[in-house]
Design a protein around this motif. Structure first.
Motif, PDB file in Angstrom:
ATOM      1  N   VAL A   1     -40.875  -8.311  12.561  1.00  0.00           N
ATOM      2  CA  VAL A   1     -40.812  -9.766  12.738  1.00  0.00           C
ATOM      3  C   VAL A   1     -40.558 -10.275  14.191  1.00  0.00           C
ATOM      4  N   ASP A   2     -40.545  -9.499  15.274  1.00  0.00           N
ATOM      5  CA  ASP A   2     -40.101  -9.925  16.813  1.00  0.00           C
ATOM      6  C   ASP A   2     -38.910 -10.635  16.746  1.00  0.00           C
ATOM      7  N   CYS A   3     -37.988 -10.428  16.183  1.00  0.00           N
ATOM      8  CA  CYS A   3     -36.653 -11.353  15.991  1.00  0.00           C
ATOM      9  C   CYS A   3     -35.402 -10.680  16.934  1.00  0.00           C
ATOM     10  N   ILE A   4     -35.980  -9.719  17.916  1.00  0.00           N
ATOM     11  CA  ILE A   4     -34.781  -9.209  18.713  1.00  0.00           C
ATOM     12  C   ILE A   4     -35.038  -9.507  20.336  1.00  0.00           C
ATOM     13  N   PRO A   5     -34.648 -10.693  20.824  1.00  0.00           N
ATOM     14  CA  PRO A   5     -34.908 -11.096  22.186  1.00  0.00           C
ATOM     15  C   PRO A   5     -33.631 -10.641  23.157  1.00  0.00           C
ATOM     16  N   LYS A   6     -33.660 -10.961  24.541  1.00  0.00           N
ATOM     17  CA  LYS A   6     -32.586 -10.737  25.206  1.00  0.00           C
ATOM     18  C   LYS A   6     -31.949 -11.988  24.920  1.00  0.00           C
ATOM     19  N   ASP A   7     -30.286 -11.727  25.064  1.00  0.00           N
ATOM     20  CA  ASP A   7     -29.140 -12.522  24.944  1.00  0.00           C
ATOM     21  C   ASP A   7     -28.858 -13.405  25.976  1.00  0.00           C
ATOM     22  N   PRO A   8     -29.115 -14.395  26.461  1.00  0.00           N
ATOM     23  CA  PRO A   8     -28.780 -15.011  27.767  1.00  0.00           C
ATOM     24  C   PRO A   8     -27.352 -15.216  27.862  1.00  0.00           C
TER      25      PRO A   8
END
Length: 83
Positions: A56-63
């Motif tokens: 589900v593409d729910c793991i982005p970089k954490d700013p």
């Protein structure tokens, strides 16, 4: 920079077993990532395995946790020396 798992997570259990640093764990409702252990797979793979496999593409970089490639590599070295 560490990665994070967003509320779109469906708890499919795909991310946790592929993390070479054991940074992913089950939180109260969804999986979460321990930023102190996340190296975006630097030192292990060319790209983050959890994000690569997430359906589900729910793991982005954490700013909230910016890190350079060099810092991620140093974290990798520290984590592997603990074993």
């Amino acid at each position: 920079m560490a990665l994070k798992i967003t509320d779109e997570c469906i708890n499919c259990d795909v991310c946790e077993p592929v993390c070479p640093n054991q940074a992913i764990y089950m939180g109260e409702e969804i999986y979460e990532i321990n930023s102190l252990r996340c190296t975006e797979c630097v030192g292990h793979f060319d790209e983050p395995q959890c994000a690569l496999r997430c359906p589900v593409d729910c793991i982005p970089k954490d700013p909230a946790h910016p890190e350079t490639q060099n810092a991620l590599l140093k974290k990798h070295i520290r984590l592997t020396s603990e074993k």
